[in-house]
Write a protein that holds these residues in place. Structure first.
Motif, short mmCIF file in Angstrom:
data_model
loop_
_atom_site.label_atom_id
_atom_site.label_comp_id
_atom_site.label_asym_id
_atom_site.label_seq_id
_atom_site.Cartn_x
_atom_site.Cartn_y
_atom_site.Cartn_z
N VAL A 94 0.86 -1.19 0.00
CA VAL A 94 0.00 0.00 0.00
C VAL A 94 0.89 1.24 0.00
O VAL A 94 1.88 1.32 0.73
N GLY A 95 0.53 2.18 -0.82
CA GLY A 95 1.33 3.39 -0.92
C GLY A 95 2.33 3.34 -2.04
O GLY A 95 2.97 4.34 -2.35
N GLU A 96 2.45 2.19 -2.65
CA GLU A 96 3.44 2.05 -3.72
C GLU A 96 2.76 2.22 -5.08
O GLU A 96 1.58 1.88 -5.23
N PHE A 97 3.52 2.75 -5.98
CA PHE A 97 2.98 2.90 -7.33
C PHE A 97 3.50 1.74 -8.18
O PHE A 97 4.69 1.59 -8.37
N PHE A 98 2.58 0.93 -8.65
CA PHE A 98 2.94 -0.27 -9.40
C PHE A 98 2.12 -0.27 -10.67
O PHE A 98 0.92 -0.55 -10.66
N LEU A 99 2.72 0.09 -11.74
CA LEU A 99 1.98 0.16 -13.00
C LEU A 99 2.84 -0.42 -14.11
O LEU A 99 3.94 0.07 -14.37
N LYS A 100 2.33 -1.44 -14.72
CA LYS A 100 3.06 -2.04 -15.83
C LYS A 100 2.31 -1.73 -17.13
O LYS A 100 1.11 -1.96 -17.24
N CYS A 101 3.04 -1.19 -18.07
CA CYS A 101 2.45 -0.92 -19.38
C CYS A 101 2.90 -2.02 -20.33
O CYS A 101 4.09 -2.33 -20.42
#
Lengths: 208, 259
Positions: free
Chosen positions: B31-38
């Motif tokens: 939580v609080g982490e930015f996890f984005l895979k394109c």
């Protein structure tokens, strides 16, 4: 599709000729699907390793006179790969260059076609590429040599074809225009080896 | 070489027995982490990547990873695609471009989020490749298990080296009714070796898909655990966060409209 018309400038990109050659083989002679895209050029020649549903073939287009070194390079290359064809290369397509029309493709008494036709199980197909004075480019089906001793080609009339050429453009590495790039000589040979390995596997059956 | 030694390392389960019984890791994100895979998908010998993309999205969601399909510069949808219209986030090229503007980037700080965005766009246009590829973390090549398939993949990888991110991860899926796993493994191993030697690219094999046109049969032999891991080399571009925020906003508007 590009069709050469009278007055068109001769072009340096020989991939168009390969496309025409593949179409010629597919439509008029072998009736087989031809794998696309394995061709490259270097200083004096242009070759195409291809595959049909019946097997592999190699085409060569010579851009320079058939000097001994060129012939030797062809022979060495063929011998290099010949061990990969225990049953023999399926067929070999040979295309002399424009300025060779009036010259015999020979060194000593033996022509290049003779040389390859003597090899076991190799069918040699030789085309003569012709450019007329008005710029039209055509391929003439000069002679067909099969494994068995060939008939005198002079007795057989030579059908001619106007070649439609075209195909996927091979944009080189270019940041401003990203997209599929052409293969160089080393890459062609890498993939050719892979193709051979797969073909051997399919002949032998699964390895595992 | 013994058959077991020839096994490919496609995922954690193949790296170590420690991971054999472990389900798809879902706790890599805090939580609080930015996890984005394109993710982009390339199917060089097929008319459309859409069926593959839809099936991939479904598999990721089933595995616990939120996944969205982002369509840029949309093409006309088929009847089937119309039915799944709600799953697609549409962006025009102008919208996509606006998200990359420096002014917009500056206005945004780090946010938290967890999602895979799968991009659907016309790859035939060099301009599109140039705009989208720099943001991609994964690029999946879905090709038939043939020499023609890997050659077309290689040509695209070679011709786009100048625009992709240095941390882009290339993935391969063999698609088609080969059924010969031994042949597929040899093909992958040799292709991987050529890529490594000639282009310095490390390739991950996700497995085989019998037929992605049929989403029900898709993915029987696919290993997507790779998509659930947080990479230290992942792109932390403000562009991606802008995109993520924009899509979240867009989805909120759509949902409120539907309700």
């Amino acid at each position: 599709m590009k069709i050469f018309k009278p007055g068109d400038e001769p072009q340096d990109d020989w991939s168009d000729l390969h496309d025409g050659l593949r179409q010629l083989i597919r439509d008029h002679y072998l009736g087989l699907p031809v794998m696309r895209g394995m061709s490259f050029e270097d200083d004096y020649e242009n070759r195409f390793w291809g595959e049909t549903s019946e097997g592999f073939y190699c085409s060569r287009i010579l851009k320079s006179p058939p000097i001994y070194e060129v012939w030797e390079s062809l022979r060495r290359e063929f011998e290099k790969f010949s061990h990969l064809f225990p049953e023999g290369l399926d067929f070999f397509v040979f295309v002399p260059a424009l300025d060779l029309r009036s010259r015999p493709i020979s060194v000593g008494d033996e022509t290049l076609c003779d040389f390859f036709s003597r090899l076991k199980s190799v069918r040699v197909i030789s085309f003569q590429r012709v450019r007329t004075l008005d710029g039209e480019i055509a391929l003439s089906f000069e002679e067909v040599l099969k494994t068995e001793k060939r008939e005198d080609p002079i007795e057989n009339p030579l059908p001619s074809f106007v070649v439609e050429t075209g195909g996927v453009s091979d944009s080189r590495f270019d940041v401003s225009s990203p997209g599929p790039a052409a293969l160089n000589k080393q890459e062609i040979e890498d993939f050719f080896e892979i193709a051979l390995e797969l073909k051997r596997m399919q002949v032998r059956g699964p390895l595992f | 070489m013994a058959p077991e030694e020839r096994r490919l390392k496609r995922g954690l389960g193949d790296v170590s027995r420690l991971f054999k019984e472990k389900p798809i890791p879902q706790n890599e994100w805090a939580v609080g982490e930015f996890f984005l895979k394109c993710v982009a998908v390339h199917r060089p010998l097929s008319s459309s990547a859409r069926p593959f993309i839809l099936a991939l999205r479904r598999m990721l969601i089933e595995g616990g990873m939120p996944a969205e399909l982002v369509r840029i510069g949309g093409n006309p949808l088929t009847a089937h695609q119309q039915e799944t219209r709600g799953d697609i986030q549409d962006l025009t090229w102008e919208e996509f471009e606006s998200l990359n503007r420096p002014s917009l980037r500056k206005s945004r700080g780090l946010n938290e989020g967890k999602q895979v965005l799968i991009f659907d766009f016309d790859e035939g246009e060099p301009e599109h490749l140039k705009r989208v590829l720099p943001l991609m973390d994964r690029w999946i090549f879905a090709v038939p298990p043939t020499v023609d398939g890997i050659i077309e993949s290689y040509r695209m990888m070679k011709g786009t080296r100048g625009v992709v991110s240095s941390s882009l991860q290339y993935c391969l899926v063999f698609e088609g009714p080969s059924g010969d796993q031994g042949l597929e493994e040899v093909l992958f191993e040799k292709f991987s070796a050529v890529l490594s030697q000639r282009l310095g690219i490390h390739l991950v094999w996700l497995g085989s898909a019998a037929n992605s046109e049929d989403a029900c049969r898709f993915g029987d032999r696919l290993d997507l655990s790779h998509f659930f891991l947080r990479d230290t080399s992942e792109i932390d571009a403000f562009d991606k966060q802008s995109l993520f925020e924009h899509l979240r906003l867009l989805k909120g508007v759509q949902e409120s409209f539907l309700s």
